[in-house]
Write an enzyme that holds these catalytic residues in place. Structure first.
Site, PDB file in Angstrom:
ATOM      1  N   GLY A 199     -32.583  55.493 -10.481  1.00 22.86           N
ATOM      2  CA  GLY A 199     -31.697  55.457 -11.626  1.00 22.86           C
ATOM      3  C   GLY A 199     -31.824  54.162 -12.406  1.00 22.86           C
ATOM      4  CB  SER A 200     -31.683  53.352 -15.998  1.00 21.64           C
ATOM      5  OG  SER A 200     -32.933  53.940 -16.284  1.00 21.64           O
ATOM      6  N   GLY A 201     -30.191  51.024 -14.677  1.00 21.27           N
ATOM      7  CA  GLY A 201     -29.025  50.208 -14.402  1.00 21.27           C
ATOM      8  C   GLY A 201     -29.227  49.212 -13.285  1.00 21.27           C
ATOM      9  CG  HIS A 202     -30.253  50.204  -9.835  1.00 22.87           C
ATOM     10  ND1 HIS A 202     -28.941  49.931  -9.558  1.00 22.87           N
ATOM     11  CD2 HIS A 202     -30.424  51.536  -9.623  1.00 22.87           C
ATOM     12  CE1 HIS A 202     -28.335  51.049  -9.166  1.00 22.87           C
ATOM     13  NE2 HIS A 202     -29.213  52.042  -9.215  1.00 22.87           N
ATOM     14  CE  LYS A 209     -33.210  52.488  -5.470  1.00 22.67           C
ATOM     15  NZ  LYS A 209     -34.093  53.175  -6.465  1.00 22.67           N
ATOM     16  CG  ASP A 250     -33.737  58.120  -5.846  1.00 24.87           C
ATOM     17  OD1 ASP A 250     -33.022  58.734  -6.658  1.00 24.87           O
ATOM     18  OD2 ASP A 250     -33.905  56.885  -5.887  1.00 24.87           O
ATOM     19  CG  HIS A 306     -25.868  54.144  -7.062  1.00 22.13           C
ATOM     20  ND1 HIS A 306     -26.492  54.134  -5.839  1.00 22.13           N
ATOM     21  CD2 HIS A 306     -26.833  54.392  -7.980  1.00 22.13           C
ATOM     22  CE1 HIS A 306     -27.781  54.381  -6.000  1.00 22.13           C
ATOM     23  NE2 HIS A 306     -28.022  54.536  -7.294  1.00 22.13           N
TER      24      HIS A 306
END
Length: 333
Positions: free
Chosen positions: A54-57, A105, A110, A219
């Site tokens: 996911g984006s945001g990391h 991960k 995922d 998250h």
């Protein structure tokens, strides 16, 4: 919600456009499906490393695309797994004849989507292997994963696996050394504040001014417990006790450290965390071979920190030291 964005629906696309504009010598960006790949891909006769999430990391994973690390990174929507077509299309572009290793991960979405992509690629004759990273000692199960979550250890897995691939190692050997990282790395994180997903417009959880979450996920998943704030040294001692009880270290061992910010933590505070981590390891006679301090795997603007400890041997040290040149990690070049 106050963020430097335009339309929440476009944050990933516009971020990718900005990355492409900043690093044209290192990366290219493919849209629909979205993925970031090495500017010189495919590299002939080199195992191709693919990761994503996911984006945001950020900078994980797109910031680690380049020489000595990843060949491609597949960003999902914010805190959302990438889709199989992203990994499938990325694999076809970056595979240089020596096969593909997927570094995944341990989150249910995922793992499922990377496995689907691997099967699609195998059906077309590509050699594909995978290693799952599950280094979070905070919980055995979470809202997102079956088993332990994959967190900061992913950075070391991508660096060391990327170095092995850059040296021309065959797929089986690259997989072996990445699995060695996965087996010898442990992490734990804490949060002082929540973060806000742009599309949601409100914090992912609530924390009182005098509380912190011990064992947080990247998250915003709940950790082991919610506690009253206390001095940094006491919090770090708790974190290291959790890691060392799960992966005992002995006098003479050597480790790589990642003292990581969650996106909103000042470097001042991360260095205070590193000070205590270093004191604890020095006290048991464990040598700190290489230390990274900064934002390497984040959770939007969350304030907090994670600590990752990788137990090293001579092989891992050589690969860790090998040259790397990516938007977010560079040495030896």
């Amino acid at each position: 919600m106050k963020k430097l964005i335009n339309n929440p629906e476009n944050v990933v696309k516009e971020m990718l456009e900005g990355m492409a504009a900043a690093h044209p010598d290192l990366i290219k960006v493919h849209f629909e499906p979205n993925f970031i790949y090495r500017a010189d891909a495919p590299v002939k006769d080199k195992v191709a490393l693919i990761s994503g999430g996911g984006s945001g990391h950020e900078p994980l994973h797109g910031g680690y695309v380049g020489k000595g690390m990843l060949d491609a990174a597949c960003p999902g929507n914010v805190f959302t797994s990438p889709t199989p077509d992203q990994m499938y299309e990325a694999g076809k572009i970056v595979e240089g004849g020596a096969g593909i290793l997927m570094i995944v991960k341990n989150y249910t979405g995922d793992v499922m989507n990377f496995n689907m992509a691997a099967e699609l690629l195998k059906a077309e004759g590509y050699k594909v292997e995978s290693v799952v990273i599950a280094d979070d000692v905070a919980v055995e199960q979470s809202l997102y994963s079956a088993g332990r979550r994959g967190v900061g250890g992913t950075v070391f897995a991508e660096k060391i696996g990327g170095a092995a691939a850059e040296k021309g190692w065959p797929l089986e050997e690259v997989k072996r050394v990445v699995q060695k990282v996965a087996d010898n790395v442990r992490s734990i994180g804490i949060a002082l504040t929540p973060c806000t997903v742009p599309a949601a417009g409100k914090p992912t959880f609530e924390l009182k001014e005098d509380e912190f979450e011990f064992g947080i996920g990247i998250h915003g998943e709940p950790g082991r417990k919610r506690l009253k704030m206390r001095p940094a040294d006491e919090i770090v001692q708790m974190m290291m006790d959790a890691i060392l009880s799960d992966m005992p270290l002995e006098k003479g061992d050597e480790v790589a450290l990642l003292v990581n910010g969650m996106g909103g933590t000042p470097l001042m505070e991360l260095y205070i965390v590193n000070r205590k981590v270093s004191q604890i390891l020095d006290g048991i006679g464990v040598r700190r071979y290489r230390t990274l301090v900064g934002n390497y795997i984040t959770s939007l603007e969350m304030q907090g920190a994670s600590v990752t400890v990788l137990k090293l041997d001579d092989e891992l040290k050589e690969l860790l030291d090998a040259p790397v040149h990516t938007p977010a990690l560079r040495w030896g070049i």
